[in-house]
Design an enzyme around this catalytic site. Sequence first.
Site, PDB file in Angstrom:
ATOM      1  N   ARG A 146      12.487 -11.541 -17.756  1.00 55.43           N
ATOM      2  CA  ARG A 146      12.863 -10.152 -17.499  1.00 55.43           C
ATOM      3  C   ARG A 146      13.206  -9.886 -16.042  1.00 55.43           C
ATOM      4  O   ARG A 146      13.929  -8.967 -15.714  1.00 55.43           O
ATOM      5  CB  ARG A 146      11.703  -9.223 -17.877  1.00 55.43           C
ATOM      6  CG  ARG A 146      11.593  -8.997 -19.340  1.00 55.43           C
ATOM      7  CD  ARG A 146      10.493  -7.992 -19.600  1.00 55.43           C
ATOM      8  NE  ARG A 146       9.206  -8.488 -19.110  1.00 55.43           N
ATOM      9  CZ  ARG A 146       8.227  -7.712 -18.692  1.00 55.43           C
ATOM     10  NH1 ARG A 146       8.401  -6.420 -18.646  1.00 55.43           N
ATOM     11  NH2 ARG A 146       7.084  -8.219 -18.306  1.00 55.43           N
TER      12      ARG A 146
ATOM     13  N   CYS B 138       2.508  -0.402 -26.723  1.00 55.94           N
ATOM     14  CA  CYS B 138       2.257   0.216 -25.415  1.00 55.94           C
ATOM     15  C   CYS B 138       3.202  -0.268 -24.320  1.00 55.94           C
ATOM     16  O   CYS B 138       3.004   0.026 -23.150  1.00 55.94           O
ATOM     17  CB  CYS B 138       0.812  -0.007 -24.982  1.00 55.94           C
ATOM     18  SG  CYS B 138       0.408  -1.734 -24.691  1.00 55.94           S
TER      19      CYS B 138
ATOM     20  N   ASN C 156       6.810  -5.335 -23.446  1.00 58.06           N
ATOM     21  CA  ASN C 156       7.470  -5.873 -22.246  1.00 58.06           C
ATOM     22  C   ASN C 156       7.370  -7.386 -22.235  1.00 58.06           C
ATOM     23  O   ASN C 156       8.375  -8.096 -22.124  1.00 58.06           O
ATOM     24  CB  ASN C 156       6.815  -5.343 -20.969  1.00 58.06           C
ATOM     25  CG  ASN C 156       6.744  -3.830 -20.931  1.00 58.06           C
ATOM     26  OD1 ASN C 156       7.481  -3.166 -21.647  1.00 58.06           O
ATOM     27  ND2 ASN C 156       5.868  -3.296 -20.112  1.00 58.06           N
ATOM     28  N   ASP C 157       6.141  -7.868 -22.341  1.00 56.68           N
ATOM     29  CA  ASP C 157       5.986  -9.316 -22.348  1.00 56.68           C
ATOM     30  C   ASP C 157       6.483  -9.920 -23.651  1.00 56.68           C
ATOM     31  O   ASP C 157       7.056 -11.007 -23.662  1.00 56.68           O
ATOM     32  CB  ASP C 157       4.518  -9.697 -22.106  1.00 56.68           C
ATOM     33  CG  ASP C 157       4.200  -9.769 -20.614  1.00 56.68           C
ATOM     34  OD1 ASP C 157       4.983 -10.408 -19.888  1.00 56.68           O
ATOM     35  OD2 ASP C 157       3.196  -9.182 -20.175  1.00 56.68           O
TER      36      ASP C 157
ATOM     37  N   ARG D 269      -4.435   0.269 -17.339  1.00 58.24           N
ATOM     38  CA  ARG D 269      -4.243  -1.013 -16.642  1.00 58.24           C
ATOM     39  C   ARG D 269      -5.253  -1.090 -15.510  1.00 58.24           C
ATOM     40  O   ARG D 269      -5.073  -0.472 -14.472  1.00 58.24           O
ATOM     41  CB  ARG D 269      -2.831  -1.100 -16.072  1.00 58.24           C
ATOM     42  CG  ARG D 269      -1.724  -1.161 -17.112  1.00 58.24           C
ATOM     43  CD  ARG D 269      -0.358  -1.240 -16.429  1.00 58.24           C
ATOM     44  NE  ARG D 269       0.691  -1.733 -17.298  1.00 58.24           N
ATOM     45  CZ  ARG D 269       1.625  -0.946 -17.860  1.00 58.24           C
ATOM     46  NH1 ARG D 269       1.627   0.352 -17.644  1.00 58.24           N
ATOM     47  NH2 ARG D 269       2.571  -1.483 -18.625  1.00 58.24           N
TER      48      ARG D 269
ATOM     49  N   HIS E  28       0.814  -1.203   0.000  1.00 59.31           N
ATOM     50  CA  HIS E  28       0.000   0.000   0.000  1.00 59.31           C
ATOM     51  C   HIS E  28       0.851   1.257   0.000  1.00 59.31           C
ATOM     52  O   HIS E  28       0.515   2.240  -0.639  1.00 59.31           O
ATOM     53  CB  HIS E  28      -0.934  -0.026   1.215  1.00 59.31           C
ATOM     54  CG  HIS E  28      -2.035  -1.011   1.036  1.00 59.31           C
ATOM     55  ND1 HIS E  28      -2.832  -1.441   2.050  1.00 59.31           N
ATOM     56  CD2 HIS E  28      -2.459  -1.648  -0.067  1.00 59.31           C
ATOM     57  CE1 HIS E  28      -3.715  -2.300   1.568  1.00 59.31           C
ATOM     58  NE2 HIS E  28      -3.495  -2.446   0.297  1.00 59.31           N
TER      59      HIS E  28
ATOM     60  N   GLU F  79       1.203  -9.861 -27.220  1.00 62.33           N
ATOM     61  CA  GLU F  79       2.341 -10.037 -26.319  1.00 62.33           C
ATOM     62  C   GLU F  79       2.959 -11.418 -26.500  1.00 62.33           C
ATOM     63  O   GLU F  79       4.095 -11.655 -26.131  1.00 62.33           O
ATOM     64  CB  GLU F  79       1.880  -9.898 -24.861  1.00 62.33           C
ATOM     65  CG  GLU F  79       1.345  -8.532 -24.525  1.00 62.33           C
ATOM     66  CD  GLU F  79       0.674  -8.490 -23.167  1.00 62.33           C
ATOM     67  OE1 GLU F  79       1.322  -8.056 -22.212  1.00 62.33           O
ATOM     68  OE2 GLU F  79      -0.503  -8.898 -23.068  1.00 62.33           O
TER      69      GLU F  79
ATOM     70  N   ARG G 130      -7.920  -1.971 -20.594  1.00 61.48           N
ATOM     71  CA  ARG G 130      -7.469  -3.363 -20.702  1.00 61.48           C
ATOM     72  C   ARG G 130      -8.132  -4.151 -19.588  1.00 61.48           C
ATOM     73  O   ARG G 130      -8.138  -3.717 -18.438  1.00 61.48           O
ATOM     74  CB  ARG G 130      -5.956  -3.437 -20.559  1.00 61.48           C
ATOM     75  CG  ARG G 130      -5.450  -4.858 -20.675  1.00 61.48           C
ATOM     76  CD  ARG G 130      -3.957  -4.908 -20.688  1.00 61.48           C
ATOM     77  NE  ARG G 130      -3.402  -4.649 -19.371  1.00 61.48           N
ATOM     78  CZ  ARG G 130      -2.092  -4.625 -19.113  1.00 61.48           C
ATOM     79  NH1 ARG G 130      -1.228  -4.822 -20.093  1.00 61.48           N
ATOM     80  NH2 ARG G 130      -1.654  -4.417 -17.903  1.00 61.48           N
TER      81      ARG G 130
HETATM   82  C1  PEP Z   1       3.491  -5.302 -21.839  1.00 61.23           C
HETATM   83  O1  PEP Z   1       3.613  -6.474 -21.517  1.00 61.23           O
HETATM   84  O2  PEP Z   1       4.238  -4.734 -22.652  1.00 61.23           O
HETATM   85  C2  PEP Z   1       2.406  -4.483 -21.267  1.00 61.23           C
HETATM   86  C3  PEP Z   1       2.150  -3.266 -21.688  1.00 61.23           C
HETATM   87  O3  PEP Z   1       1.716  -5.037 -20.239  1.00 61.23           O
HETATM   88  P1  PEP Z   1       2.233  -5.045 -18.720  1.00 61.23           P
HETATM   89  O4  PEP Z   1       3.505  -4.252 -18.679  1.00 61.23           O
HETATM   90  O5  PEP Z   1       1.128  -4.452 -17.924  1.00 61.23           O
HETATM   91  O6  PEP Z   1       2.432  -6.505 -18.514  1.00 61.23           O
HETATM   92 MG    MG Z   2       2.025  -7.470 -20.418  1.00 57.34          MG
END
Ligand code: PEP
Ligand code: MG
Length: 757
Positions: free
Chosen positions: A647, A684, A636-637, A478, A371, A613, A514
């Site tokens: 990662r 994104c 990212n994923d 998100r 928190h 992703e 999302r």
């Molecule tokens: C991603 O995976 O690039 C993404 C935007 O989702 P998150 O970072 O919330 O997993």
């Molecule tokens: Mg993701």
Amino acid sequence: MMQGAGMTSVSRRLLGRLRDVMAGSGSAQERLDKVVKLIAVDMVAEVCSCYIMRAGEVLELFSTEGLKKESVHQTRLRVGEGLVGDIAAHARPLALADAQSHPNFVFRPETGEEIFHSLMGVPIIRGSRVVGVVVVQNRTMRHYTDEEIETLETVAMVLAELVVSGELVNRAELVPVDGNALLPLRMEGVKLNGGVGVGVAVLHRPRITIQRLVAEDPDAELERLKKALTGIKLALEELFSRPEMRDGEHRDVLETYRMFAEDKGWLNRINEAIRTGLTAEAAVQKVHDDTRARMSQITDPYLRERMHDFEDLANRLLQHLAGGDDQRPGAADLPDGAILIGRNLGPMELFDYDPKRLRGLVLEEGSATSHVAIVARALDIPVVGRVKDVLDKIEPLDQVICDGDNGQVFIRPPDDIRETYIDAIGQRQLRQAVYARLRELPAVTRQGVRIGIYMNAGLLLDLQHLHDSGADGIGLYRTELPFMARSSLPDVAAQTLLYKKILDQSEGKPVVFRTLDVGGDKVLPYWNPYEEDNPALGWRSIRITLDRPAVMRSQLRALLRAAQGRELSVMFPMIAEVSEFVQAKHILDKELEHERQAGSPMPTKVLVGTMLEVPALALQLDALLPMVDFVSIGSNDLTQFLFAVDRGNPRIAERYDPLAPAMIRFMRYVAVKCNQYKVSLSVCGEMAGRPLEAMTLIGAGIRNLSLSAPNIGPVKTMIRSLDIGALEAYLNTLLKSPDHSLRNKLKTFALDHGVVL
Ligand code: PEP
Ligand code: MG
């Protein structure tokens, strides 16, 4: 009932006598011997022994009534060894009618304890550390009652004072010491909130020294406790009335906290301790110490966080009891540019310090879902968490750099490092001022190609940046963050309210919601995390919500209701195959039908898209694209799955570069396909927020980027200086390259072509 009342007065009498002994004459050892004797007599035990923790995690017998005197200072047990070691290791009491049959029993012939059958022992705790163990033993197979355990725990508190007084053992032995504390140090932790702060250490150790342990008049103590609780409630009310507290998930967090302040079980335990003869502050301290010691046993992250809420409350109560009025610890003398260092903070504790003076927060514990991290994010304070033992390595007013961007902390940094960071902060502020002026200018390349610039958001508080950054809308909302901040699943009404606020505050700019993307590292407090070997590849995201369609349905219903009379965009995360998208879309269609049947007003338009992703989805674009309104690449994923690289694993996290030919070819392929099907495409992930990467994405054909607000200025600056034709031509020559990364070549291109990075 009778027995309880009797026990209370017995232990009150005992406490009174202990107080006399402690205040009396004699060496610490003599006083300890007297205390041990008193306990034995009062508790009708043939043996009472006190073990104290010595250097090297060894418990040494310091005093005994009933065991052989020769064993004093001779008998030693490691933590975990024997019943005494077990009590210390688990920081919990043990009461055994037949101690010798316990699997952990170890026999020490020098003590002569073979004739004693029953044993009851409790840890002597100070702060969160076990500093000793006190044990009573009886010849008979005695069944010790809960009240007797309570009495011994209360006695252990008094003993703790003697143990940590430094008169029996060197106090340093009770605290793990570590190397040379004065050298510069760089310590690693995890990023809980980005940003960089340079300042001086303020240690968050709200421990209060309790002057009075034993009370004469329990009723007066109960009254004091009540008054202190009222003080806290008033302080909370004041906090809630502040304008910055009006909305947002941090308000939810504090609402939960307010519930804790009224938790009956916790208050009852404090009341009970007062009735045994402790002062109100000693009673709070006792329940607090018990909680802290037990907390170290808990592995469940959610429960640990909730325990911290109690801990925060206990500290606050102690402050009220010690100082009477509403004290804001450290607030008055907080230096400007303070970096707060603590084991962990409760969500409300951060408000004790003036946020304008705080430059950072460094915690020994903490997680992204804690928190305090959520509150810190709302206040824009950089946070580095899980910096092991940082409190032992830092002194108040030490120079500290809290580098939230890289999850690292510099303690007593050399001047050159400090200056570099100060420069970087200054540059950043200057750039922010320049970027603010860019707000009104469009994100167009030198030839006038318009690039869509969207913002990533996850908290209501982020919405304020939508307008001051000049973003075209929110490309990724998100939705999981409010789910993670609450203690139970929000219902349709609560979600509707939240989504409605988001849409209201976006003032007609599009928002892509999302659906719930939890699992992996995003653990929901009220769902037992399922032990998985590979959580990133596990039961997460759309896999969870397809398996628990009720959760998905309630979210979609809330979104449809929030968007009545306006446009709604819904995006499904982690889709690996088209059939998953079909299933998810089917749920949405059913919800649309449900709302229609109910005669509810409908959104003017519902756009449905998916994240890309998982690489497998890219091989199904001919099937997917005719069904979707838009696609957003979650880099990212995607990076993690494309290169099969975790990662979160620091050993390999940097091994592959998203600017590798494979990644760029992937982006280009998807861009060409989406163009062919006239489907809107964006990126994104974090990549979109870094100017060089964003430049490369544009070169690969991406025309929409969604990034976090602070990155919008730098990326827009890059776009306005970009010659897209030259870049596309250059990238074409690189795609067949066998290089590990095209980063250097792309950087040179930018330099040669005047692209501002
Ligand atoms: C991603 O995976 O690039 C993404 C935007 O989702 P998150 O970072 O919330 O997993
Ligand atoms: Mg993701």
